[in-house]
Design an enzyme around this catalytic site. Structure first.
Site, PDB file in Angstrom:
ATOM      1  N   LYS A   1       4.602  12.453  44.784  1.00  0.00           N
ATOM      2  CA  LYS A   1       3.174  12.172  44.664  1.00  0.00           C
ATOM      3  C   LYS A   1       2.336  13.192  45.460  1.00  0.00           C
ATOM      4  O   LYS A   1       2.880  13.972  46.247  1.00  0.00           O
ATOM      5  CB  LYS A   1       2.891  10.748  45.156  1.00  0.00           C
ATOM      6  CG  LYS A   1       3.736   9.662  44.470  1.00  0.00           C
ATOM      7  CD  LYS A   1       3.525   9.569  42.973  1.00  0.00           C
ATOM      8  CE  LYS A   1       3.855   8.229  42.366  1.00  0.00           C
ATOM      9  NZ  LYS A   1       5.215   8.069  41.829  1.00  0.00           N
TER      10      LYS A   1
HETATM   11  C1  PLP Z   1       5.675   6.398  41.507  1.00  0.00           C
HETATM   12  C2  PLP Z   1       5.110   5.229  40.805  1.00  0.00           C
HETATM   13  C3  PLP Z   1       5.388   3.903  41.167  1.00  0.00           C
HETATM   14  C4  PLP Z   1       6.464   3.498  42.155  1.00  0.00           C
HETATM   15  O1  PLP Z   1       6.393   4.085  43.364  1.00  0.00           O
HETATM   16  P1  PLP Z   1       7.687   4.349  44.265  1.00  0.00           P
HETATM   17  O2  PLP Z   1       7.038   4.676  45.574  1.00  0.00           O
HETATM   18  O3  PLP Z   1       8.429   5.497  43.674  1.00  0.00           O
HETATM   19  O4  PLP Z   1       8.487   3.103  44.350  1.00  0.00           O
HETATM   20  C5  PLP Z   1       4.736   2.878  40.498  1.00  0.00           C
HETATM   21  N1  PLP Z   1       3.862   3.123  39.517  1.00  0.00           N
HETATM   22  C6  PLP Z   1       3.578   4.381  39.106  1.00  0.00           C
HETATM   23  C7  PLP Z   1       2.594   4.573  38.000  1.00  0.00           C
HETATM   24  C8  PLP Z   1       4.209   5.471  39.716  1.00  0.00           C
HETATM   25  O5  PLP Z   1       3.966   6.703  39.273  1.00  0.00           O
END
Ligand code: PLP
Length: 374
Positions: free
Chosen positions: A187
């Site tokens: 992210k």
């Molecule tokens: C990355 C993501 C998640 C989950 O996050 P994690 O920290 O990887 O568990 C949930 N929803 C969306 C849309 C994502 O891109």
């Protein structure tokens, strides 16, 4: 055009100068506090509240368990209106809470939930709406709030993509009952892995903190059933350091976004999403939508050809979540025309602060060459 010597992936995790992480490690070694709401964890929570302009937050070991916990703690029942155009986590978090996802179509402007199609999906079993601020583009929070208050529904935003985004100077984490931010390595901002819930009702704080630590409230007291979803000090240390670099990271991504837009805008058949004047964007992803009839080639053709040049774009989000093997045939997916159209034609191009501006131009030239040669 020559192919890139090194593969270029859709993203690259941000890492700070290693010296800064060593300094934090020294603090952890000296304190012997490795996890369980340690001092670095607590400091990070405060700093994130400031940065995101929110009143309350609770950190988790990852975004998915944060979302799962938010759904659990709001005691939702029955049906949840959500979007099929998202990462597996959103739908899984609903299903793992024994709730029934009701899929609503997305809009063609920014691929978030189509607010004009929500009301027709509401039944007496509906308890909440779980929309997704996809790619960094905010949902129509005003309309969602209106519908939610009219039908007394809870709203939990999957805000995994919108770290740092503001609407009319309001931090995006202030909308709805709860918002979930993912701090995963892929992210815009990361704590290696991590998640954050932001919420207006401060009474939720204790419940969330208890649930993420087995429901343990004292040495000999376990008040409620819970899970283990705590963030440790090593993650929090990375998060604290990376917070010093987030503005710079977003600025670099903004420049990359503008280079992509400028160089792709004259191609008939490739669409991009513009910035909105009242929104502070975070440039988390750079999706392009391909109109294969106008462009003469399909999304899948472009995706495969780009690989020959060592450019690894991604089909975010394809397939739609109700088309996953584990969900096939289980959920109603009629009236998802836009979502189906977009999932078949969307491609996210590489974007991360370290990506060279010259390489961004070259990627656009490669795209033009692929179209020309086809
Ligand atoms: C990355 C993501 C998640 C989950 O996050 P994690 O920290 O990887 O568990 C949930 N929803 C969306 C849309 C994502 O891109």
């Amino acid at each position: 055009m020559n192919k890139f010597e090194q593969p270029i992936y859709v993203t690259k995790a941000f890492l700070p100068p290693i010296k800064e992480y060593y300094e934090k490690l020294k603090i952890i070694w000296d304190s012997k506090l490795l996890t369980n709401n340690g001092p670095i964890h607590n400091e990070l929570e405060l700093q994130l509240e400031k940065y995101l302009k929110v009143k309350n937050s609770v950190l988790f070991t990852n975004g998915h368990l944060a979302l799962y916990t938010a759904i659990k703690m709001l005691n939702l029942k029955g049906e949840i209106i959500t979007t099929p155009f998202t990462f597996a986590s959103t739908t899984h978090a609903i299903v793992e809470n024994n709730l029934n996802p009701i899929f609503c179509d997305i809009n063609m402007n920014n691929f978030t939930i189509d607010v004009d199609k929500i009301e027709s999906l509401i039944t007496e079993k509906t308890s909440a709406i779980i929309p997704v601020h996809v790619f960094g583009y905010p949902c129509n929070t005003k309309e969602i709030e209106k519908i939610a208050s009219k039908y007394k529904l809870k709203v939990i935003y999957d805000a995994a993509h919108v770290f740092g985004v503001e609407v009319d100077n309001i931090g995006i984490g202030n909308f709805g009952d709860v918002s979930m931010f993912s701090l995963h390595a892929t992210k815009v901002y990361n704590s290696i892995e991590g998640g954050l819930l932001t919420f207006g009702d401060e009474n939720l704080r204790n419940e969330l903190n208890n649930y993420k630590n087995f429901g343990i409230t004292g040495y000999e007291t376990v008040e409620s059933v819970g899970i283990n979803a705590k963030m440790n000090e090593f993650q929090a240390a990375m998060g604290l350091i990376n917070l010093n670099y987030i503005n710079e990271e977003i600025n670099k991504r903004k420049i990359i976004t503008n280079i992509y837009r400028a160089n792709l805008k004259d191609i008939n058949g490739i669409y991009t999403v513009d910035d909105q004047p009242n929104i502070k964007h975070n440039y988390a992803y750079f999706p392009i939508l391909i109109d294969d009839k106008k462009l003469g080639i399909t999304r899948d053709y472009l995706y495969e050809k780009l690989k020959e040049y060592n450019v690894f774009a991604r089909k975010y989000f394809y397939p739609l979540t109700p088309d996953f093997e584990c969900y096939k045939g289980l959920y109603n997916k009629s009236n998802l025309q836009n979502a189906v159209y977009v999932a078949d034609r969307i491609l996210t191009l590489p974007i991360y602060g370290e990506l060279d501006n010259k390489d961004v131009v070259k990627i656009t030239q490669i795209i033009k060459e692929i179209i020309k040669k086809s």
